[in-house]
Design a protein around this motif. Sequence first.
Motif: not given
Length: 587
Positions: A302-320
């Motif tokens: 999905s679009d949101d998953l693509v973004e987090s997979e490619l660029f990573g995320y910080e702790e607390g960036a979104f629910t879960g």
Amino acid sequence: LPVLFVNDRPETARDCVDSLRDLGLDGVKWLPWNPLDPPPPPEYRIAVVAGEPDLVPPGMDEVIDIGVRILDFGSLAEILKRLGMGETDIGGYSRRYLAKIVNLARRLARSTEEARRLSGHLGSVIDSLRHGVLVYDEEGRVSVCNEELRDLLNLRPGSGSGTTLGSLIRNRELLGFLDCRCGEEERTFKLPEGTVVVRRFDLGEGGHTVAVFRSEGPEASRLGREYRRRGHVAKWTLEDIVGDSEAVRRAKRIALRLAATDLSILIHGESGTGKELFASAIHAASARSAGPFLAVDLGALSDDLVESELFGYEEGAFTGAKKGGKTGLFELADGGTLFLDEIGNVSPKVQTRLLRVLQEKEVMRVGGADIRRVDVRVIAATNEDLLAKTRKGEFREDLYFRLKMGWLRIPPLRERRQDIPRLVRRFLEQEGAGDVAVSPEVLAALESRDWPGNVRELRNTLTYMLAVREDREISAEDLPEPEYFEPQGSESEGFRSLPPEESGPGLRLGAEDRFILGALAELEAEGRAAGRETISALARARGISLGTGAARARLERLAALGLLVMGRGRRGSRLTAEGRRALPSVR
């Protein structure tokens, strides 16, 4: 009761008497005797013998021949009966016999458990070795594949043992080296996972061979192991790409040249043509080969998953979001290559972020503020017309041209039908069925299909035929029914079939086959030799792309179909009677 036990070997006679006593017949006064012994005492008037009554000394009142048999409880009961002791307490003997059996079973169980424990210890020792260890028999069946080798070859944990060399080793040069029964030898091989030194030697018994693998360079080995542990390695090289057709050779030439650069690359090809195979091969041939290779199918996310997979995320960036955040694929691929499959499916938002990474070599995690520098080569792939999508505003034009700094087209299988026999042979070897033959009729049928699913569909079909065949050859009876294939909207959903009166061999041939048959007839009429160089030159003169290697492959296939006879020297190749009958349908 004194009884003589007779055998031609004194040790055998003693062993049999000891066995009878162990079985419970210790109430009999046994005397082991053989023909080289002095005459037995006069009180011994009964002799027991196992199938050799002629060895019994003279003067015996009774000879009991129990025959050649295992000394079990049945033998014990028969001896008791023949000695006139059948009325005694047989239960007492059976209890002693069973006690012996139970005791033996316990000893065997202890021995089996000890062997199992020792085998486990040995397996742990082999897995702890710093070199990869592979043991296989004369037929290529693998019995030992330790953890280090699984890491080295990027195999699944626990895999290897019980498989075949063909399904385990993808590099053909290495496979040939392992198959060779040439005594002890050591060679160096360049694999997608890195450069390895392999030492092979034969064991003295059982026909087994041992191969020991070790990586070159301690630091490169450490990093390589870490990448392999994470699965971040290229699985294929250019040597793994099968095909002699001009289309494939051109694609491999371009891929090799692009590998020497650090350009971003856009690969275009239909589904199943091997886009990831080429991306992996480019990475393995590049200066980044010692670095990681990561691949992601953007069409499956999905679009949101693509973004987090490619660029990573910080702790607390979104629910879960995971505690501590997550490292993105761009960061994981630092120093290596990132393969983005189905690039045409990403949203405009992700396209914008991708363009920034390509231009600035910087990435920012989702929910973060820190800029992280990355050194990543991007290879993207698509089966869509991205230029048409840019004109419709569905794909960023600047991203399209940024990705297309290097461009590679993978030909569909219908444009390289002459490669199908070699592909079939390679797939059989990988399935551990290299000794299975394929009839010419099957090869002709496989080459007649357009293969909308390309090489992937061909391999799946071959796997099916391999499973349903009845002997060591895949015949026409093993070809799937039309219902096996998904409807493609073409005039035929399966293999093309013709009525018997119209099924001449010429009608089953591809364009290059038909050209070669016609060229042979033409050259023969002119009295000229028909070699592969002559045929290739004639093809070029008529605007047909047919190199000498491809011409040779087609000549060999047509010879296998019985349409021509290949010759050497001045005679060259010539048509057979069957080939001449095919000419009307060719023309």
